[in-house]
Scaffold this motif. Structure first.
Motif: not given
Length: 409
Positions: A292-312
């Motif tokens: 959880q808290g993983m925002a997709i930002t890009e797909f690459r040949d090697e796999g997806p790229v996520f921005i880890p997020r923290t919520y209150d």
């Protein structure tokens, strides 16, 4: 008889104000009466009552969100374990379906076209055929069922159940035209020209929603609705990333596991998951990881790229970390669907909203005379029982419209 079903039925308190029905069931299934008849040895009468109220009773007993509906409102759940209502309904409906005979009035000389054979289309077809309308279902796929067949995995809803429904539809005199897409060779105008007095559009939502990030067209990136239609066609590899947070993402992940992938992870953008607790439990049992808290930002040949997020605790975003690449052989996007525009683009006077959904009034009437609509193509992606609920209302409105047309002709 399955002993646990009988034991569960005996636990029913026959409440004077049954919350399982009044608050829990969108279609108001008379659950206490179903159980009373069952325990009295009148399973046939119980099945008849269920199908008269809900033609898709057997399907709903398997795929409804029971923990938030009938079972979730059972008073026994406040003291301990809620009664397993769907298991009782399934036992009764399963035994009754093949004995079911839909009563049908004599033909009244009017014809109705049903576009789409999902839960909305099947319900409308059954209701109007029973009233004497000559009914034809146009289905763009080779078999009926719509999303029930092509988006719900077989381990949740066996396809043979839908095949049995096809037999019942034909027994009612309903014509089924498979592999026929309205908006292609045939248009709505052609149906009216051929003598159909009213048309119902229940085409569902088959266009996958995009994330709109870089890499969605790569060869190792797929959409959930496409994958679920024919999982055997895909070679996903050992490590698969599922992007989404709802029941659809769970369905995809559990299917991927059954197709042989060993490392399957669901990535949700927020901390809160839309999937039901029961589906999440099944995912855990199947060995599926959930991040959880993983925002997709890009797909690459090697796999997806996520921005880890923290919520209150209130769900507010308080922190974003640096993007991280998650190695994966394949990624599947499971963030719901929207409607295709084939019918709308070939039909005049049919209004849609900003989401591409068909605009209707409270009775299911569209802005085109004689054309009604309902189900997901009107309300967006919902569940089966809600489609049945509103389709019963639309069927009544269509009958009223057609009766007035017949009397005024």
């Amino acid at each position: 008889m399955a002993v646990h079903v009988l034991n569960e039925a005996r636990r029913c308190l026959q409440c004077k104000k049954p919350l399982c029905r009044l608050q829990g069931c969108p279609i108001q299934t008379n659950i206490p009466e179903m159980i009373r008849l069952f325990l009295a040895g009148e399973s046939f009468e119980a099945g008849k009552m269920l199908f008269e109220n809900n033609p898709l009773s057997l399907v709903c007993s398997l795929v409804c969100d029971h923990e938030n509906q009938c079972e979730g409102n059972c008073i026994q759940g406040r003291r301990g374990a809620a009664i397993q209502i769907p298991n009782i309904e399934n036992y009764i409906s399963e035994a009754y379906l093949d004995r079911l005979v839909f009563e049908r009035k004599p033909e009244n000389g009017q014809k109705v076209a049903i576009i789409g054979s999902g839960p909305a289309g099947i319900t409308i077809a059954i209701k109007l055929s029973a009233l004497g309308y000559k009914t034809t279902i146009f289905e763009r796929m080779d078999k009926i069922g719509g999303m029930m067949r092509y988006a719900i995995p077989a381990f949740r809803l066996p396809k043979k159940i839908l095949d049995r429904y096809a037999v019942k539809l034909r027994e009612m005199g309903i014509h089924i035209r498979p592999n026929t897409s309205i908006g292609g060779a045939l248009h709505l105008d052609d149906l009216f020209a051929d003598g159909y007095d009213a048309i119902f559009i229940g085409t569902g939502v088959w266009r996958p929603n995009r994330i709109h990030c870089k890499g969605e067209s790569l060869g190792n990136v797929h959409f959930a609705i496409d994958y679920l239609q024919n999982p055997e066609a895909y070679e996903l590899g050992d490590t698969v990333a599922i992007i989404g947070a709802g029941n659809s993402a769970i369905d995809v992940a559990r299917t991927v596991v059954r197709m042989g992938s060993r490392h399957v992870t669901i990535y949700a953008r927020r901390q809160r998951l839309a999937a039901s607790h029961r589906e999440l439990d099944y995912a855990q049992i199947d060995g599926i990881d959930i991040q959880q808290g993983m925002a997709i930002t890009e797909f690459r040949d090697e796999g997806p790229v996520f921005i880890p997020r923290t919520y209150d605790e209130e769900g507010n975003l308080i922190k974003e970390d640096e993007p991280v690449l998650v190695p994966a052989d394949s990624s599947i996007i499971a963030i719901s669907q929207g409607p295709k525009d084939k019918i709308v683009s070939t039909t005049h006077d049919l209004k849609i909203n900003e989401k591409g959904l068909i605009v209707v009034d409270e009775s299911g009437r569209t802005t085109r005379e004689g054309v009604f609509s309902g189900g997901d193509v009107v309300a967006g992606s919902k569940n089966v029982v809600l489609a049945v609920k509103y389709s019963k209302m639309v069927a009544e409105a269509m009958d009223k419209y057609l009766t007035e047309k017949r009397e005024n002709s």
